[in-house]
Design an enzyme around this catalytic site. Structure first.
Site, mmCIF file in Angstrom:
data_model
loop_
_atom_site.group_PDB
_atom_site.id
_atom_site.type_symbol
_atom_site.label_atom_id
_atom_site.label_comp_id
_atom_site.label_asym_id
_atom_site.label_seq_id
_atom_site.Cartn_x
_atom_site.Cartn_y
_atom_site.Cartn_z
ATOM 1 N N LYS A 62 0.850 -1.210 0.000
ATOM 2 C CA LYS A 62 0.000 0.000 0.000
ATOM 3 C C LYS A 62 0.875 1.246 0.000
ATOM 4 O O LYS A 62 0.652 2.178 -0.781
ATOM 5 C CB LYS A 62 -0.885 0.010 1.246
ATOM 6 C CG LYS A 62 -1.550 1.344 1.539
ATOM 7 C CD LYS A 62 -2.405 1.327 2.790
ATOM 8 C CE LYS A 62 -1.670 1.632 4.031
ATOM 9 N NZ LYS A 62 -1.415 3.048 4.302
ATOM 10 N N ASN A 63 1.891 1.277 0.851
ATOM 11 C CA ASN A 63 2.675 2.499 1.011
ATOM 12 C C ASN A 63 3.709 2.705 -0.091
ATOM 13 O O ASN A 63 4.409 3.712 -0.085
ATOM 14 C CB ASN A 63 3.322 2.533 2.403
ATOM 15 C CG ASN A 63 2.273 2.699 3.487
ATOM 16 O OD1 ASN A 63 1.104 2.983 3.199
ATOM 17 N ND2 ASN A 63 2.643 2.499 4.733
ATOM 18 N N CYS A 80 -4.890 12.747 12.269
ATOM 19 C CA CYS A 80 -5.725 11.546 12.297
ATOM 20 C C CYS A 80 -5.569 10.968 13.706
ATOM 21 O O CYS A 80 -4.865 11.506 14.547
ATOM 22 C CB CYS A 80 -5.290 10.544 11.233
ATOM 23 S SG CYS A 80 -3.692 9.833 11.592
ATOM 24 N N ARG A 137 0.218 14.722 12.723
ATOM 25 C CA ARG A 137 0.623 14.546 11.320
ATOM 26 C C ARG A 137 0.959 15.871 10.614
ATOM 27 O O ARG A 137 0.308 16.290 9.665
ATOM 28 C CB ARG A 137 -0.444 13.780 10.534
ATOM 29 C CG ARG A 137 -1.015 12.522 11.147
ATOM 30 C CD ARG A 137 -0.058 11.366 11.306
ATOM 31 N NE ARG A 137 0.476 10.811 10.114
ATOM 32 C CZ ARG A 137 -0.046 9.782 9.448
ATOM 33 N NH1 ARG A 137 -1.154 9.247 9.858
ATOM 34 N NH2 ARG A 137 0.541 9.292 8.371
ATOM 35 N N ASP A 160 4.375 0.783 12.159
ATOM 36 C CA ASP A 160 3.170 0.136 11.593
ATOM 37 C C ASP A 160 3.025 -1.309 12.038
ATOM 38 O O ASP A 160 2.037 -1.953 11.705
ATOM 39 C CB ASP A 160 3.192 0.203 10.062
ATOM 40 C CG ASP A 160 3.052 1.629 9.571
ATOM 41 O OD1 ASP A 160 3.308 1.871 8.374
ATOM 42 O OD2 ASP A 160 2.714 2.507 10.385
ATOM 43 N N ARG A 195 -8.720 -0.263 4.587
ATOM 44 C CA ARG A 195 -7.859 0.763 3.988
ATOM 45 C C ARG A 195 -6.530 0.148 3.564
ATOM 46 O O ARG A 195 -5.932 0.578 2.593
ATOM 47 C CB ARG A 195 -7.572 1.883 4.992
ATOM 48 C CG ARG A 195 -8.768 2.712 5.361
ATOM 49 C CD ARG A 195 -8.344 3.925 6.144
ATOM 50 N NE ARG A 195 -7.307 4.662 5.436
ATOM 51 C CZ ARG A 195 -6.783 5.803 5.875
ATOM 52 N NH1 ARG A 195 -7.193 6.307 7.022
ATOM 53 N NH2 ARG A 195 -5.863 6.428 5.191
HETATM 54 C C1 EPZ Z 1 4.211 6.987 6.218
HETATM 55 O O1 EPZ Z 1 3.428 8.071 6.688
HETATM 56 C C2 EPZ Z 1 3.272 5.801 6.159
HETATM 57 N N1 EPZ Z 1 2.170 6.098 5.246
HETATM 58 C C3 EPZ Z 1 2.726 5.488 7.543
HETATM 59 O O2 EPZ Z 1 1.939 4.303 7.425
HETATM 60 C C4 EPZ Z 1 3.893 5.210 8.470
HETATM 61 O O3 EPZ Z 1 3.395 4.975 9.781
HETATM 62 C C5 EPZ Z 1 4.837 6.415 8.475
HETATM 63 O O4 EPZ Z 1 5.276 6.690 7.131
HETATM 64 C C6 EPZ Z 1 6.069 6.173 9.324
HETATM 65 O O5 EPZ Z 1 6.755 5.051 8.856
HETATM 66 C C7 EPZ Z 1 2.397 6.035 3.914
HETATM 67 O O6 EPZ Z 1 3.485 5.763 3.452
HETATM 68 C C8 EPZ Z 1 1.211 6.295 3.030
HETATM 69 P P1 EPZ Z 1 6.193 10.302 8.284
HETATM 70 P P2 EPZ Z 1 4.039 9.571 6.668
HETATM 71 O O7 EPZ Z 1 6.165 11.604 7.603
HETATM 72 O O8 EPZ Z 1 5.009 9.729 5.577
HETATM 73 C C9 EPZ Z 1 6.568 13.466 11.692
HETATM 74 C C10 EPZ Z 1 0.093 2.942 7.721
HETATM 75 O O9 EPZ Z 1 -0.383 2.428 8.747
HETATM 76 N N2 EPZ Z 1 6.503 14.477 10.616
HETATM 77 O O10 EPZ Z 1 7.292 9.339 7.975
HETATM 78 O O11 EPZ Z 1 2.913 10.514 6.761
HETATM 79 C C11 EPZ Z 1 5.287 12.665 11.847
HETATM 80 O O12 EPZ Z 1 4.366 13.343 12.679
HETATM 81 C C12 EPZ Z 1 0.541 4.379 7.744
HETATM 82 O O13 EPZ Z 1 0.255 2.334 6.626
HETATM 83 C C13 EPZ Z 1 6.806 15.800 10.929
HETATM 84 O O14 EPZ Z 1 7.092 16.139 12.074
HETATM 85 O O15 EPZ Z 1 4.817 9.578 8.059
HETATM 86 C C14 EPZ Z 1 5.787 11.392 12.475
HETATM 87 O O16 EPZ Z 1 5.925 11.606 13.862
HETATM 88 C C15 EPZ Z 1 0.256 5.062 9.068
HETATM 89 N N3 EPZ Z 1 6.761 16.729 9.934
HETATM 90 C C16 EPZ Z 1 7.162 11.185 11.844
HETATM 91 O O17 EPZ Z 1 7.542 12.471 11.333
HETATM 92 C C17 EPZ Z 1 6.445 16.396 8.642
HETATM 93 O O18 EPZ Z 1 6.443 17.285 7.776
HETATM 94 C C18 EPZ Z 1 7.186 10.198 10.712
HETATM 95 O O19 EPZ Z 1 6.129 10.546 9.854
HETATM 96 C C19 EPZ Z 1 6.154 15.052 8.352
HETATM 97 C C20 EPZ Z 1 6.194 14.106 9.350
#
Ligand code: EPZ
Length: 421
Positions: A22-23, A116, A121, A308, A400
């Site tokens: 998915k990701n 969410c 996020r 995850d 999802r």
């Molecule tokens: C991706 O989300 C995945 N989703 C998430 O999977 C996964 O949990 C996450 O990466 C972490 O591995 C997809 O790929 C579609 P991040 P993403 O930006 O990219 C913080 C699932 O269950 N952050 O890597 O949105 C954020 O709050 C989903 O399949 C900032 O601070 O996550 C988090 O604490 C859930 N500023 C950390 O970084 C930003 O601009 C990692 O988030 C962006 C993120």
């Protein structure tokens, strides 16, 4: 709405195949916006999130066909460059249309995704990276409104307080591939899905190196062409199926599970006593009858233990005698599953970003409620191990990110079926 009904206590046995990731497919679909030529993506799972992304690309004016695990995308002419709040707010990953729209058209209007249930996020790192490439960015009425006379390569540090960001790395990479000059992303995300996106972009004619390491180099090119591509298997689904086998003391072959994508998870399962072998084209998991040992887990950016998989491994530890401490460093509030597992007889105490799990001899089936994608998976795992009947409601969360999970578990002998709520 649907619910899943589970009669627990069956040890899973047999073989099952992992679907496409998915990701990986979500950013790859967005990347198709970077060319006016046709792209074909294979091994695409039929998930709610994939159908949401298809809707978003269609709302921009792209033509898409999705059938038999293949998506054909043609974004020759777009009727608008605005991704609507109604769609983006249902799936955060849609925010990654921002980079390709900016990269190809030099302008875009994309709704802020909002938070969410697992956390706030933020998108500050996405915006920092795009600004570094020369984009002018305003926030107007809950939308990111951006344009750039031209995009120029830059050195960008994308590390945040929680470490690297997967989708921020994706967005910046997709904006940089058509920029003038060289971009270097430091503290880039190393997840296999980011590597898959970079490999797809390179097949389209991009010049990206270093994917899978914290430093990714992108040499801008003038044009990207269409291509065919097969996405990687879903490592989180594979890990979830491994745990389904482990929690039910089963013996299963998970076809398509890549050992190298699951090192941190396999390391912890091995430490706990689960036996996992590399078999041809997948992983065999056999759980000895004797008790597992409790393990302590901290979630980290890849290659660390994936957030995850946190809820799912908590379900396993809830029936592993002893004390396990699970620390969530990526989304410190990602513990919605704790209360529901406790309703099934688990003994888990939340202490800030830590969950202290005191393993019990067994769980008892109960009606429980899914709250987010991976919490739903944890409740299914708990139901498979529990004595009696478990009913998991609101499983649209599960749909999802898991393709026909109950059919895959049925194939392994589980007594699980879907009913209308
Ligand atoms: C991706 O989300 C995945 N989703 C998430 O999977 C996964 O949990 C996450 O990466 C972490 O591995 C997809 O790929 C579609 P991040 P993403 O930006 O990219 C913080 C699932 O269950 N952050 O890597 O949105 C954020 O709050 C989903 O399949 C900032 O601070 O996550 C988090 O604490 C859930 N500023 C950390 O970084 C930003 O601009 C990692 O988030 C962006 C993120």
């Amino acid at each position: 709405m649907d619910k899943l009904v589970i009669e627990g206590g069956v040890s899973l046995k047999g073989a099952v195949s992992v679907s496409g990731a998915k990701n990986a497919v979500l950013p790859l679909l967005a990347a198709c916006l970077l060319t006016n030529e046709r792209c074909r993506i294979k091994n695409v799972p039929n998930l709610r999130d994939v159908n949401t992304m298809v809707k978003i690309l269609r709302s921009l004016g792209a033509c898409l066909e999705f059938s038999n695990g293949e998506v054909m995308v043609e974004a020759a002419k777009l009727r608008n460059l605005a991704a609507d709040y109604k769609l983006v707010s249902t799936m955060r990953a849609s925010f990654c249309v921002l980079g390709p729209l900016l990269g190809r058209f030099r302008k875009a209007k994309v709704s802020l995704p909002g938070g969410c249930i697992i956390g706030v996020r933020p998108v500050d790192l996405h915006l920092k990276g795009l600004r570094a490439l020369g984009a002018k960015i305003d926030i107007q009425g809950g939308y990111v409104v951006t344009e750039a006379r031209e995009l120029r390569g830059a050195g960008i540090y994308l590390g945040g307080v929680f470490g690297s960001s997967v989708l921020a790395t994706d967005n910046v990479m997709m904006a940089a591939v058509l920029a003038k000059g060289k971009t270097v992303i430091e503290s880039a995300a190393c997840e296999p899905e980011v590597v898959d996106l970079a490999n797809f972009l390179n097949k389209m004619g991009a010049k990206i190196r270093g994917q899978g390491t914290p430093s990714i180099e992108i040499e801008g090119v003038r044009h990207l062409h269409g291509t065919d591509y097969q996405i990687i298997p879903d490592r989180i689904e594979a890990g979830t199926l491994l745990l389904a086998c482990a929690i039910t003391k089963g013996d299963c072959f998970i076809k398509g599970a890549f050992k190298e994508h699951l090192s941190a998870v396999l390391d912890k399962l091995w430490e706990s006593g689960v036996r996992i072998e590399d078999a041809d084209g997948g992983l065999r998991v056999a759980r000895p009858r004797k008790n597992l040992k409790p393990v302590n887990i901290t979630t980290l950016p890849y290659p660390g233990f994936p957030t995850d998989m946190q809820a799912q491994v908590m379900a396993l530890m809830s029936v592993t005698p002893g004390i396990s401490v699970i620390t969530e460093k990526i989304y410190p509030d990602r513990f919605m599953h704790v209360a529901e597992l406790n309703r099934m007889g688990a003994r888990i105490m939340r202490e800030g970003p830590h969950a202290i799990v005191q393993g019990v001899r067994g769980l008892s089936g109960a009606p429980v409620m899914a709250s987010d994608l991976r919490a739903s998976a944890a409740l299914v795992l708990a139901g498979l191990a529990a004595k009696g009947r478990t009913e998991v409601s609101r499983i649209y969360h599960l749909d999802r990110g898991y393709e026909n999970l109950e059919l895959k578990l049925q194939k392994l002998g589980a007594r699980i079926w879907r009913e209308k709520e």
